[in-house]
Design a protein around this motif. Structure first.
Motif, PDB file in Angstrom:
ATOM      1  N   GLU A 174       0.817  -1.211   0.000  1.00  0.00           N
ATOM      2  CA  GLU A 174       0.000   0.000   0.000  1.00  0.00           C
ATOM      3  C   GLU A 174       0.855   1.268   0.000  1.00  0.00           C
ATOM      4  O   GLU A 174       0.594   2.204  -0.764  1.00  0.00           O
ATOM      5  CB  GLU A 174      -0.938  -0.001   1.212  1.00  0.00           C
ATOM      6  N   LYS A 177       2.556   1.705  -3.424  1.00  0.00           N
ATOM      7  CA  LYS A 177       1.611   2.181  -4.449  1.00  0.00           C
ATOM      8  C   LYS A 177       1.378   3.680  -4.318  1.00  0.00           C
ATOM      9  O   LYS A 177       1.450   4.427  -5.299  1.00  0.00           O
ATOM     10  CB  LYS A 177       0.272   1.451  -4.312  1.00  0.00           C
ATOM     11  N   ARG A 178       1.092   4.112  -3.109  1.00  0.00           N
ATOM     12  CA  ARG A 178       0.805   5.531  -2.880  1.00  0.00           C
ATOM     13  C   ARG A 178       2.009   6.402  -3.245  1.00  0.00           C
ATOM     14  O   ARG A 178       1.875   7.430  -3.920  1.00  0.00           O
ATOM     15  CB  ARG A 178       0.451   5.758  -1.406  1.00  0.00           C
ATOM     16  N   ASP A 329      -6.822   4.819  -6.117  1.00  0.00           N
ATOM     17  CA  ASP A 329      -5.402   5.156  -6.219  1.00  0.00           C
ATOM     18  C   ASP A 329      -5.208   6.636  -6.575  1.00  0.00           C
ATOM     19  O   ASP A 329      -4.246   7.262  -6.129  1.00  0.00           O
ATOM     20  CB  ASP A 329      -4.722   4.282  -7.271  1.00  0.00           C
ATOM     21  N   ALA A 332      -5.732   8.486  -3.400  1.00  0.00           N
ATOM     22  CA  ALA A 332      -4.663   8.136  -2.469  1.00  0.00           C
ATOM     23  C   ALA A 332      -3.335   8.763  -2.901  1.00  0.00           C
ATOM     24  O   ALA A 332      -2.586   9.302  -2.069  1.00  0.00           O
ATOM     25  CB  ALA A 332      -4.526   6.613  -2.386  1.00  0.00           C
TER      26      ALA A 332
END
Length: 555
Positions: A174, A177-178, A329, A332
């Motif tokens: 996570e 990805k961010r 996404d 985020a």
């Protein structure tokens, strides 16, 4: 106050404004004549110095390939590592400066005079901003960069979600990805558009409001006075030509490589230097047609077509891909960008040197090298807008479009990589074997109708290529014609052809890495030029007596 003389295609200011009184006349140092059917009207010595120097550089890169490769191969990392602090501080300043203009009383000053009206609708204006400012780059890096930052570059020390054996580390997913999306947004959001806005605003203000030639040197009249028409101005304009040509040719090289990769992926066309040379030749020929049609019939039409095609491809990936994941996404990544922008912009005490020097420093130098090109083009199409409207639209709206693009294409690619690491074409092409030109088509391969969407992607790359070449030749011709915007069309044909020729010669000579080094070399001194430009903008706006000008009623 007085009326500005109508000269060389630059419209008179409309209504009250502060004209700069000078004895200089546009084109007074120009050399005019004809070569066969083509006339010429070029500035002496800017045209001669810039042309001969660029030819000499190309000759050196071709004849002494090994020495050039070694020299320029060492130059890029030395420049980015030595001056990374300067690039970051400068870019941060440009963002703050633009935001200050939005909230200042000067935001009500109208470019072109109190009674000026916009030359283009919002739709046409946004289309040209988008196509000229970021086109090929979005296509090339839209998939590549989010995936690369997530898995390899580790910005701000956020660890990769992949172990050394290629397996996924769930607890890292996570955050990686961010940060992958946030780091990409950082490179394509406020900072580059602030760089463009500074140059564009300076050119528009001093040309449309002050009655000076539409060339880089004019912005420095409040600082250097009449010296801008001498060697001080010659140096500024020549440096702008170098920055523009090298920055543009680098992008054209990326575009040719990506178009070739797409043609191989879809149609099996060989991926080779010879094919890329043919592509550049054909695309340059198409750009020549656009040049001959002029700004309204060429760049504007192609830009609007490209905006429609890009929107269709964006919507397709968003709706056919994992829509919920992409949207999540997007928010985020945007929130992480907002939270980490100060850490990402910090020039000291960083441990993520690979990300800082390999990506951020190079990007800021690249955007600065593009700024004369994009800035002058934006200025040409922004007459009639208020300073506030101009800065908001140039800074905020294109940034949001870039963020959305990166979130959709990068988010879809990241989802493919994390959902099926073993079978993901994106992972194979970006993470396992670094192959940037194919990254977009590798992502589209994981979606339905990949042959159609990949073909559309190729068309987009080519049309972005054409609009960049066309508008780039327009800008270089204006600078080397001493600010004339209606110089003989043959000169723009010359520069359009020369841009393609430079890209071909450097590609044949293995000079793309040398070209990127030259982008940084020109971006470094031109950053100083931009910082001085901010001083000139403040001086120019302070001289405007009537700043409380109403917002436009039409768009």
């Amino acid at each position: 106050m007085s009326d500005a003389p109508t000269d060389q295609g630059i419209p008179d200011p409309e209504g009250q404004t502060e004209i700069i009184e000078t004895d200089f006349e546009i084109g007074q140092d120009n050399v005019e004549g004809s070569l066969g059917p083509f006339g010429f009207d070029v500035h002496n010595p800017v045209f001669l110095i810039s042309g001969l120097t660029i030819v000499a550089f190309v000759f050196y890169a071709l004849v002494f390939q090994e020495q050039a490769a070694a020299a320029f191969g060492a130059l890029r990392p030395w420049l980015t590592s030595t001056f990374d602090w300067f690039f970051l501080i400068s870019a941060n300043f440009f963002v703050v400066f633009c935001l200050f203009l939005v909230v200042s009383p000067w935001g009500s000053v109208r470019l072109g005079g109190k009674d000026a009206v916009p030359d283009y609708t919002y739709i046409g204006w946004f289309a040209m901003l988008f196509a000229a400012g970021m086109g090929i780059g979005l296509m090339f890096f839209g998939v590549l960069e989010p995936v690369y930052h997530m898995a390899i570059s580790e910005p701000l020390g956020v660890p990769s979600p992949f172990a050394e054996d290629g397996t996924i580390i769930p607890e890292n997913v996570e955050a990686a990805k961010r940060m992958g999306l946030a780091a990409t947004i950082y490179h394509w959001g406020l900072h580059p558009w602030a760089i463009y806005a500074v140059v564009a605003l300076a050119l528009a203000l001093f040309s449309f409001n002050k009655g000076l030639p539409l060339t880089i040197r004019s912005a420095f009249y409040p600082i250097f006075g009449e010296r801008v028409w001498g060697w001080t101005g010659h140096i500024i304009d020549t440096l702008a030509v170098f920055a523009t040509l090298f920055g543009l040719a680098t992008s054209l090289g990326f575009g040719a490589q990506q178009a070739n990769a797409g043609l191989e992926h879809v149609f099996g066309l060989p991926n080779s230097i010879n094919v890329q040379v043919i592509l550049i030749t054909v695309i340059t020929a198409v750009a020549l047609v656009s040049v001959l049609r002029g700004l309204d019939g060429g760049v504007k039409v192609l830009s609007e077509i490209n905006m429609v095609l890009a929107a269709l491809l964006l919507l397709f990936v968003l709706l056919v891909g994992p829509t919920g994941v992409i949207l999540a996404d997007f928010f985020a990544g945007l929130s992480t960008y907002a939270r980490e922008i100060f850490a990402l912009s910090n020039p000291v005490g960083r441990e993520d040197i690979g990300f800082l020097d390999g990506w951020t420093s190079f990007y800021w130098a690249w955007w600065v090298s593009w700024s004369p090109f994009v800035g002058m083009f934006i200025a040409r199409v922004s007459r009639g807008r208020t300073v506030r409207e101009f800065v908001i639209c140039v800074l905020i709206i294109p940034s949001l479009v870039c963020v959305l693009w990166m979130a959709v294409f990068g988010g879809a690619a990241i989802d493919q990589v994390l959902s099926d690491p073993a079978g993901s074409a994106v992972k194979a092409q970006v993470i396992d074997s670094y192959n940037p030109p194919i990254s977009l088509f590798a992502m589209l391969e994981g979606l339905p109708l990949s042959a159609i969407t990949s073909t559309l992607g190729i068309v987009l790359v080519i049309v972005f290529f054409v609009t960049s070449s066309d508008s780039g030749s327009l800008v270089i011709d204006t600078i080397t014609a001493g600010g004339k915007v209606d110089a003989p069309v043959g000169q723009r044909v010359f520069w359009c052809t020369f841009e393609g020729a430079v890209a071909i010669v450097l590609l044949l000579g293995g000079g793309l890495s040398a070209l990127q080094a030259m982008v940084i070399s020109t971006g470094l001194p031109f950053s100083l030029v931009l910082l001085l430009m901010c001083v000139a903008i403040v001086k120019g706006l302070m001289a405007e007596r009537d700043v409380l000008i109403s917002e436009p009623e039409d768009g």
